[in-house]
Motif scaffolding. Structure first.
Motif, PDB file in Angstrom:
ATOM      1  N   LEU A 106      -8.293 101.725 -38.357  1.00 38.51           N
ATOM      2  CA  LEU A 106      -9.733 101.476 -38.398  1.00 38.51           C
ATOM      3  C   LEU A 106     -10.496 102.506 -37.569  1.00 38.51           C
ATOM      4  O   LEU A 106     -11.583 102.945 -37.956  1.00 38.51           O
TER       5      LEU A 106
ATOM      6  N   PRO B 152     -13.112 105.866 -40.284  1.00 38.41           N
ATOM      7  CA  PRO B 152     -14.311 105.025 -40.264  1.00 38.41           C
ATOM      8  C   PRO B 152     -14.817 104.658 -41.644  1.00 38.41           C
ATOM      9  O   PRO B 152     -15.566 103.681 -41.784  1.00 38.41           O
ATOM     10  N   ASP B 153     -14.434 105.423 -42.671  1.00 40.42           N
ATOM     11  CA  ASP B 153     -14.885 105.122 -44.030  1.00 40.42           C
ATOM     12  C   ASP B 153     -13.810 104.419 -44.858  1.00 40.42           C
ATOM     13  O   ASP B 153     -13.892 104.364 -46.086  1.00 40.42           O
TER      14      ASP B 153
ATOM     15  N   ASP C 284     -11.734 101.809 -46.902  1.00 45.11           N
ATOM     16  CA  ASP C 284     -12.239 100.769 -47.796  1.00 45.11           C
ATOM     17  C   ASP C 284     -11.308  99.569 -47.938  1.00 45.11           C
ATOM     18  O   ASP C 284     -11.765  98.445 -48.165  1.00 45.11           O
TER      19      ASP C 284
ATOM     20  N   VAL D 159      -9.386  93.732 -38.175  1.00 46.25           N
ATOM     21  CA  VAL D 159     -10.642  93.944 -38.891  1.00 46.25           C
ATOM     22  C   VAL D 159     -11.738  93.029 -38.347  1.00 46.25           C
ATOM     23  O   VAL D 159     -12.886  93.458 -38.152  1.00 46.25           O
ATOM     24  N   ARG D 160     -11.375  91.782 -38.071  1.00 47.63           N
ATOM     25  CA  ARG D 160     -12.366  90.837 -37.536  1.00 47.63           C
ATOM     26  C   ARG D 160     -12.870  91.306 -36.177  1.00 47.63           C
ATOM     27  O   ARG D 160     -14.080  91.296 -35.909  1.00 47.63           O
TER      28      ARG D 160
ATOM     29  N   ALA E 190     -12.961  94.244 -35.045  1.00 51.00           N
ATOM     30  CA  ALA E 190     -13.748  95.468 -35.203  1.00 51.00           C
ATOM     31  C   ALA E 190     -15.102  95.203 -35.850  1.00 51.00           C
ATOM     32  O   ALA E 190     -15.920  96.130 -35.975  1.00 51.00           O
ATOM     33  N   GLY E 191     -15.350  93.964 -36.268  1.00 52.88           N
ATOM     34  CA  GLY E 191     -16.622  93.624 -36.901  1.00 52.88           C
ATOM     35  C   GLY E 191     -16.803  94.251 -38.265  1.00 52.88           C
ATOM     36  O   GLY E 191     -17.933  94.542 -38.677  1.00 52.88           O
ATOM     37  N   ARG E 192     -15.688  94.413 -39.007  1.00 55.44           N
ATOM     38  CA  ARG E 192     -15.783  95.132 -40.285  1.00 55.44           C
ATOM     39  C   ARG E 192     -15.312  94.285 -41.471  1.00 55.44           C
ATOM     40  O   ARG E 192     -14.883  94.812 -42.497  1.00 55.44           O
TER      41      ARG E 192
ATOM     42  N   ASP F  23     -17.028  92.750 -43.560  1.00 55.66           N
ATOM     43  CA  ASP F  23     -17.864  92.988 -44.737  1.00 55.66           C
ATOM     44  C   ASP F  23     -17.656  94.393 -45.320  1.00 55.66           C
ATOM     45  O   ASP F  23     -18.253  94.736 -46.343  1.00 55.66           O
ATOM     46  N   GLN F  24     -16.799  95.195 -44.685  1.00 55.30           N
ATOM     47  CA  GLN F  24     -16.585  96.572 -45.143  1.00 55.30           C
ATOM     48  C   GLN F  24     -15.185  96.816 -45.701  1.00 55.30           C
ATOM     49  O   GLN F  24     -14.986  97.726 -46.495  1.00 55.30           O
ATOM     50  N   ILE F  25     -14.201  96.020 -45.269  1.00 56.74           N
ATOM     51  CA  ILE F  25     -12.797  96.262 -45.605  1.00 56.74           C
ATOM     52  C   ILE F  25     -12.283  95.182 -46.545  1.00 56.74           C
ATOM     53  O   ILE F  25     -12.406  93.981 -46.262  1.00 56.74           O
TER      54      ILE F  25
END
Length: 334
Positions: A220, A224-225, A227, A244-245, A247-249, A251-253
């Motif tokens: 992560l 940074p991009d 998917d 992922v949780r 990292a606050g992502r 909604d992105q991963i």
């Protein structure tokens, strides 16, 4: 992590004597061994199937989960053979380098493989899913939920273990829209690029859960991009999810994975994991003991001509996860 992990060691201790005293391997009550590739919630389900079959078919079964992979498997095998067991079912962790061990089993008792195969060995049958096709199923699952394409990372406990290699290649071949070829092997240390998807890397954690999460965290940070993240072993999706949780992502991963860990299934219900490809570890345990029980009594009719007994994989998403969890609870009596 799933509460099943907290009970694994208790199950391991109990399973040795669950169906009778070890070593009581006379013709009326043979003793067989069921050796896994490590300790995971997946194998707790297989343990239940193995013990149910032992009760039904009149054998003692020892379910053994090594905490240290191939080295632990060797210790378990040598102990079982020294006590004259009537058959061993094993998941080879490194078939290319375990040939001598597998030959030793085959020379002294009935050898079958489960979950991951060693087709060059003298095993009598392989019991498990078609891992290459399951990998392609996982790739199709990702394509369904991320049809626009993107960058993907793969995470796995071991490479060199046949089931892991085949799953990885199946995922890649599906994402690259390639023909069916289980013998193909893409390099691990270079990206694999297609028209829509790029597989950036494959991270290996050697069955170390904290390392598995660390690998996800590093990916992560490094990409940074990124998917999508795909976990190929039972504990990988929950560890990916935690990373992922945090990292606050979320909604992105897009996360997809393998197997039926409770945390994975709960995350599918919450919409945090898109789906998982499940095996049937209960049947791995049950069918392995059923076959070994028959072989111990001289019945070879249980062996298919192909020497392969494929148990189909299944796709679990939000559409069927509730029914699947109910089915699993009924199987395991929870």
């Amino acid at each position: 992590m799933s509460t099943r992990f907290t009970s694994v060691f208790a199950v391991l201790a109990l399973s040795v004597t669950a169906c009778g005293q070890p070593g009581n391997n006379g013709p009326e009550r043979p003793t067989v061994g069921f050796i896994t590739n490590g300790i995971a919630s997946f194998w707790v389900i297989a343990d239940k199937g193995a013990n149910d079959a032992a009760h039904e078919f009149g054998v003692n079964v020892e379910v053994l989960m090594p905490p240290d992979g191939a080295a632990g498997q060797r210790r378990f095998v040598q102990d079982l053979l020294a006590r004259g067991v009537d058959g061993i079912a094993i998941t080879p962790t490194d078939p290319d380098n375990q040939g001598q061990l597998l030959d030793e089993i085959a020379a002294n008792t009935h050898l079958i493989t489960h979950d991951s195969d060693a087709p060059e060995s003298k095993r009598l049958v392989y019991i498990g899913m078609d891992n290459y096709e399951a990998g392609r199923m996982c790739g199709r699952l990702l394509k369904d939920v991320m049809p626009e394409g993107g960058s993907v990372m793969l995470f796995v406990g071991l490479l060199g273990q046949r089931n892991a290699d085949l799953r990885r290649q199946g995922v890649i071949d599906e994402l690259m829209d390639r023909s069916h070829d289980p013998s193909r092997r893409d390099p691990v240390d270079a990206p694999v690029e297609g028209d829509r998807y790029t597989v950036l890397d494959t991270r290996v954690d050697q069955f170390d859960f904290s390392r598995a999460k660390g690998q996800a965290e590093d990916a992560l940070a490094r990409y940074p991009d990124l998917d999508a993240m795909i976990g190929l072993f039972v504990y990988n999706p929950p560890q990916i999810l935690e990373a992922v949780r945090e990292a606050g992502r979320l909604d992105q991963i897009t996360i997809v994975g393998f197997d039926e860990d409770d945390d994975t299934l709960e995350a599918i219900e919450r919409g945090e994991i898109a789906g998982t490809i499940v095996q049937n570890p209960y049947r791995y345990g049950y069918e392995s003991v059923r076959v070994l029980a028959a072989l111990a009594r001289g019945d070879r009719s249980v062996l298919p001509e192909s020497k392969v007994f494929h148990i189909p994989a299944r796709k679990i998403t939000s559409d069927n996860v509730g029914d699947f969890r109910a089915e699993l609870a009924q199987l395991t009596g929870e």
